[in-house]
Design a protein around this motif. Structure first.
Motif, PDB file in Angstrom:
ATOM      1  N   ARG A 188      -7.260 -22.192 -20.876  1.00  0.00           N
ATOM      2  CA  ARG A 188      -6.809 -23.158 -20.250  1.00  0.00           C
ATOM      3  C   ARG A 188      -5.054 -23.322 -20.355  1.00  0.00           C
ATOM      4  N   LEU A 189      -4.465 -23.130 -21.687  1.00  0.00           N
ATOM      5  CA  LEU A 189      -2.786 -22.942 -21.635  1.00  0.00           C
ATOM      6  C   LEU A 189      -3.056 -22.454 -20.363  1.00  0.00           C
ATOM      7  N   LYS A 190      -2.905 -20.673 -19.995  1.00  0.00           N
ATOM      8  CA  LYS A 190      -2.440 -20.345 -19.034  1.00  0.00           C
ATOM      9  C   LYS A 190      -2.086 -20.837 -17.777  1.00  0.00           C
ATOM     10  N   LYS A 191      -3.977 -21.297 -17.271  1.00  0.00           N
ATOM     11  CA  LYS A 191      -3.649 -21.776 -15.735  1.00  0.00           C
ATOM     12  C   LYS A 191      -2.764 -23.007 -15.649  1.00  0.00           C
ATOM     13  N   GLN A 192      -2.298 -23.877 -17.214  1.00  0.00           N
ATOM     14  CA  GLN A 192      -2.152 -25.205 -16.823  1.00  0.00           C
ATOM     15  C   GLN A 192      -0.076 -24.357 -16.723  1.00  0.00           C
ATOM     16  N   LEU A 193       0.294 -23.399 -17.530  1.00  0.00           N
ATOM     17  CA  LEU A 193       1.616 -23.013 -17.590  1.00  0.00           C
ATOM     18  C   LEU A 193       1.551 -22.569 -16.207  1.00  0.00           C
ATOM     19  N   ALA A 194       0.976 -21.857 -15.339  1.00  0.00           N
ATOM     20  CA  ALA A 194       0.636 -21.631 -14.599  1.00  0.00           C
ATOM     21  C   ALA A 194       1.346 -22.488 -13.148  1.00  0.00           C
ATOM     22  N   GLU A 195       0.669 -23.498 -13.728  1.00  0.00           N
ATOM     23  CA  GLU A 195       0.776 -25.163 -12.618  1.00  0.00           C
ATOM     24  C   GLU A 195       1.864 -25.338 -12.588  1.00  0.00           C
ATOM     25  N   ARG A 196       2.572 -26.010 -13.578  1.00  0.00           N
ATOM     26  CA  ARG A 196       3.242 -26.863 -14.126  1.00  0.00           C
ATOM     27  C   ARG A 196       4.452 -26.203 -13.602  1.00  0.00           C
ATOM     28  N   PHE A 197       4.640 -24.316 -14.209  1.00  0.00           N
ATOM     29  CA  PHE A 197       5.842 -24.169 -14.550  1.00  0.00           C
ATOM     30  C   PHE A 197       6.140 -22.562 -14.068  1.00  0.00           C
ATOM     31  N   PRO A 198       5.436 -22.483 -12.367  1.00  0.00           N
ATOM     32  CA  PRO A 198       5.659 -21.233 -12.006  1.00  0.00           C
ATOM     33  C   PRO A 198       6.759 -20.394 -12.120  1.00  0.00           C
ATOM     34  N   ASP A 199       8.167 -21.273 -11.816  1.00  0.00           N
ATOM     35  CA  ASP A 199       9.526 -20.347 -11.920  1.00  0.00           C
ATOM     36  C   ASP A 199       9.502 -20.293 -13.474  1.00  0.00           C
ATOM     37  N   HIS A 200       9.443 -20.465 -13.677  1.00  0.00           N
ATOM     38  CA  HIS A 200       9.401 -20.071 -15.533  1.00  0.00           C
ATOM     39  C   HIS A 200       9.151 -18.816 -15.950  1.00  0.00           C
ATOM     40  N   ASN A 201       9.513 -18.207 -16.891  1.00  0.00           N
ATOM     41  CA  ASN A 201       9.194 -17.225 -17.986  1.00  0.00           C
ATOM     42  C   ASN A 201       7.964 -17.555 -18.610  1.00  0.00           C
ATOM     43  N   ARG A 202       6.893 -16.922 -18.690  1.00  0.00           N
ATOM     44  CA  ARG A 202       5.694 -18.034 -19.625  1.00  0.00           C
ATOM     45  C   ARG A 202       5.336 -16.616 -19.906  1.00  0.00           C
ATOM     46  N   LYS A 203       6.322 -15.426 -19.978  1.00  0.00           N
ATOM     47  CA  LYS A 203       5.482 -14.239 -21.322  1.00  0.00           C
ATOM     48  C   LYS A 203       5.726 -14.652 -22.179  1.00  0.00           C
ATOM     49  N   GLY A 204       4.431 -14.369 -23.203  1.00  0.00           N
ATOM     50  CA  GLY A 204       4.549 -14.741 -24.891  1.00  0.00           C
ATOM     51  C   GLY A 204       4.417 -15.817 -25.274  1.00  0.00           C
ATOM     52  N   ALA A 205       4.117 -16.926 -24.166  1.00  0.00           N
ATOM     53  CA  ALA A 205       3.559 -18.654 -24.228  1.00  0.00           C
ATOM     54  C   ALA A 205       2.058 -18.785 -24.439  1.00  0.00           C
TER      55      ALA A 205
END
Length: 224
Positions: free
Chosen positions: A180-197
């Protein structure tokens, strides 16, 4: 050859010298004095002239606050190695105090690098806004450990079964929260570095809510 007598000129300086000297030699002293006088007069005149306030000075006039801060920095500059070491310890202690206050209050300016950024903040709020099975692991582990120490076969069997149930629930809850978290991060922060979040959020879910740092900023059930 003219011999020197009273009232006569020295050899070479008479009315008809045999070897006339250049005029520069004769008038050098007087010319030099005239030039110096002219230069001194010019300097005196320039110094008496009123300077145009609009004329450029070659550098901007510093503000009073800047000048005072510069004087304080110069005055506070350590002069010995012992003073420099003491200054570094004081600066490090002040930075740690600010970081500790930021971890308690959530001030983004002084948080450690691993906790900074909107992605990490959303990951923290996502975990803090819900109940997580992993955060109850320590209390349940204590109960299971006490049951396993009792010399009763039935209780020891129950303790072993509880261990398996808790581990399975923690794994399933972590997989579901991570997805769930990975999906929401991809939707809200598509241009940010999400590695390790996601791993950062799951590690936070293993801690009891009151022991988490930075402190939770959302209530349970309040969606980020």
């Amino acid at each position: 050859m003219t011999t020197g007598v009273a009232g006569s000129f020295p050899t070479g300086l008479g009315p008809n010298p045999g070897h006339p000297l250049p005029l520069g030699f004769v008038f050098r002293s007087r010319a030099t004095k005239d030039e110096k006088a002219a230069v001194d007069q010019t300097s005196l005149t320039d110094s008496k002239q009123t300077r145009d306030p609009q004329a450029p000075k070659g550098r901007p006039t510093p503000k009073r606050s800047d000048a005072q801060s510069q004087r304080r920095s110069v005055a506070n500059t350590p002069t010995t190695r012992k003073e420099a070491s003491k200054r570094q310890r004081d600066d490090r202690r002040a930075a740690l105090d600010k970081q500790r206050q930021a971890l308690a209050g959530g001030d983004e300016r002084y948080l450690p690098a691993r906790d900074k950024g909107p992605v990490r903040k959303f990951a923290r709020d996502f975990i803090d806004s819900r109940f997580n099975v992993a955060e109850f692991f320590l209390p349940m582990a204590v109960v299971i450990l006490v049951l396993s120490m009792v010399r009763v076969g039935a209780l020891q069997s129950i303790a072993l079964l509880l261990w398996l149930v808790v581990i399975v629930l923690i794994v399933l809850d972590a997989i579901l929260n991570g997805f769930r978290l990975k999906k929401q991060l991809a939707e809200r922060f598509p241009d940010h570095n999400r590695k390790g979040a996601v791993a950062y959020a799951l590690m936070r879910s293993l801690q009891m809510r009151r022991l988490r740092l930075p402190k939770p900023q959302v209530k349970r059930g309040e969606r980020p």
